[in-house]
Design an enzyme around this catalytic site. Sequence first.
Site, PDB file in Angstrom:
ATOM      1  N   ARG A 146      -6.453  -4.236   2.197  1.00 50.34           N
ATOM      2  CA  ARG A 146      -5.359  -3.858   3.102  1.00 50.34           C
ATOM      3  C   ARG A 146      -5.404  -2.367   3.414  1.00 50.34           C
ATOM      4  O   ARG A 146      -5.130  -1.945   4.534  1.00 50.34           O
ATOM      5  CB  ARG A 146      -4.005  -4.233   2.486  1.00 50.34           C
ATOM      6  CG  ARG A 146      -3.743  -5.738   2.511  1.00 50.34           C
ATOM      7  CD  ARG A 146      -2.608  -6.103   1.560  1.00 50.34           C
ATOM      8  NE  ARG A 146      -1.380  -5.391   1.894  1.00 50.34           N
ATOM      9  CZ  ARG A 146      -0.421  -5.096   1.020  1.00 50.34           C
ATOM     10  NH1 ARG A 146      -0.540  -5.463  -0.257  1.00 50.34           N
ATOM     11  NH2 ARG A 146       0.646  -4.458   1.402  1.00 50.34           N
ATOM     12  N   SER A 193       2.935  -8.546  -3.469  1.00 54.01           N
ATOM     13  CA  SER A 193       2.055  -7.723  -4.304  1.00 54.01           C
ATOM     14  C   SER A 193       2.824  -7.166  -5.508  1.00 54.01           C
ATOM     15  O   SER A 193       2.387  -7.284  -6.661  1.00 54.01           O
ATOM     16  CB  SER A 193       1.480  -6.590  -3.437  1.00 54.01           C
ATOM     17  OG  SER A 193       0.917  -5.568  -4.216  1.00 54.01           O
TER      18      SER A 193
END
Length: 435
Positions: free
Chosen positions: A168, A183
């Site tokens: 990411r 996350s």
Amino acid sequence: MRMVDLIEKKRDGYELSTEEIHFIINGYTDGSIPDYQVSALLMAIVFRGMSERERADLTLAMVESGEKIDLSQIRGIKVDKHSTGGVGDTTTLVLGPLVAAAGVPVAKMSGRGLGHTGGTIDKLESVKGFHVEIDKDEFIELVNRNKIAVIGQSGNLTPADKKLYALRDVTATVESIPLIASSIMSKKIAAGADAIVLDVKTGAGAFMKTLADSRELAQAMVSIGNNVGRRTVAVISDMRQPLGFAIGNALEVKEAIDTLKGEGPHDLTELCLTLGSHMVYLAEKAGSLAEARTLLENAMKDGSALEKLKVFLSSQGGDASIVDHPEKLPQAKFIYELEAKEDGYVAEMVADEIGTAAMLLGAGRATKDSVIDLAVGLVLRKKIGDQVKKGESLVTIHSNFENINEVKQKLYENIKISSRKVTAPTLIHEVSGTM
Ligand code: URA
Ligand code: CA
């Protein structure tokens, strides 16, 4: 199942099933699905979002991708706290002993820091002899005996998150509420938390700069927690300016000691009492938030929180005499004052830039391999809203370098003085989650 079909499905705005999400996370973890396909999927998620169910599934799939810490041998409800990253955030050092003194088991897994200052472990290592290299059995025994212990991060928690986060970072897909929320939550759940208290920072120094974004992140994490059976509360707290006065490892240990005595900075004390009350309440050590807060205030007044810190430090090899003699902590060679150039009121103290100034002194790591200097850092003498006279100190600078021109310049650029009265920012914006 083919990854290309799942990318297409998300691209067109459809929901992925539980099975499909597990297929993606398992395939990415074991290397059978390549980075380029996952990159495309992540970008589709940035634009299309994820439903509450998809977010919970993604979180659990990441938890299942690696090792899970089993804390079932620890008596009581294990409540973990997570902060979304602040500047000079000394809350963990205060909260651990504070809630442990109220009977909440604190089984903390912690890491080293990157950026402004060290992580909790770095800070604790400014106490001579203190170490976190203890084995799992010893860790559990210490928590059962003392209600508090800290262990270094284990190697293989949520490997899927590690890989995804790195991907990411280089594909412009960090800024997505479902991805950030899953996350963070996956790591807390894998670390064995029964209940979770989140400190979501908002403002200049925070990951989320606006209250609206912080609220969305807070609610996303609370709903994931509740959907996977972990009671979760999120407190949104202000990060327009650094928290407390101290920014730097040993300096923050000293600040934590003061706060545990009830003599700490007002904002740090208030945030710790707020977060701590939710922890005590979720751990079912009090019947209401008000009762929880009274327990914590009493632990500060009667010395039991400070005593808990001593037991915690000495049980992991640390020299607990620093609690009564903080002058034994690492000390910098030079002390400078940053003098105000004009009369007025402090209007701005840009938190992340002030954090960077502390890092330039060596208090934090610029890269993963930097060596930090535990003694150095900043102590704020003024905060937003305070009146200041020309020549008065705004910041005390603890340095091992003689030349600190760059640091001073950075501080002057980021501390704004106004001729007009300024109101101090609200510290606690709101709370989401179960009460
Ligand atoms: N912190 C995390 O742990 N994960 C994110 O995605 C963003 C911030
Ligand atoms: Ca601080």
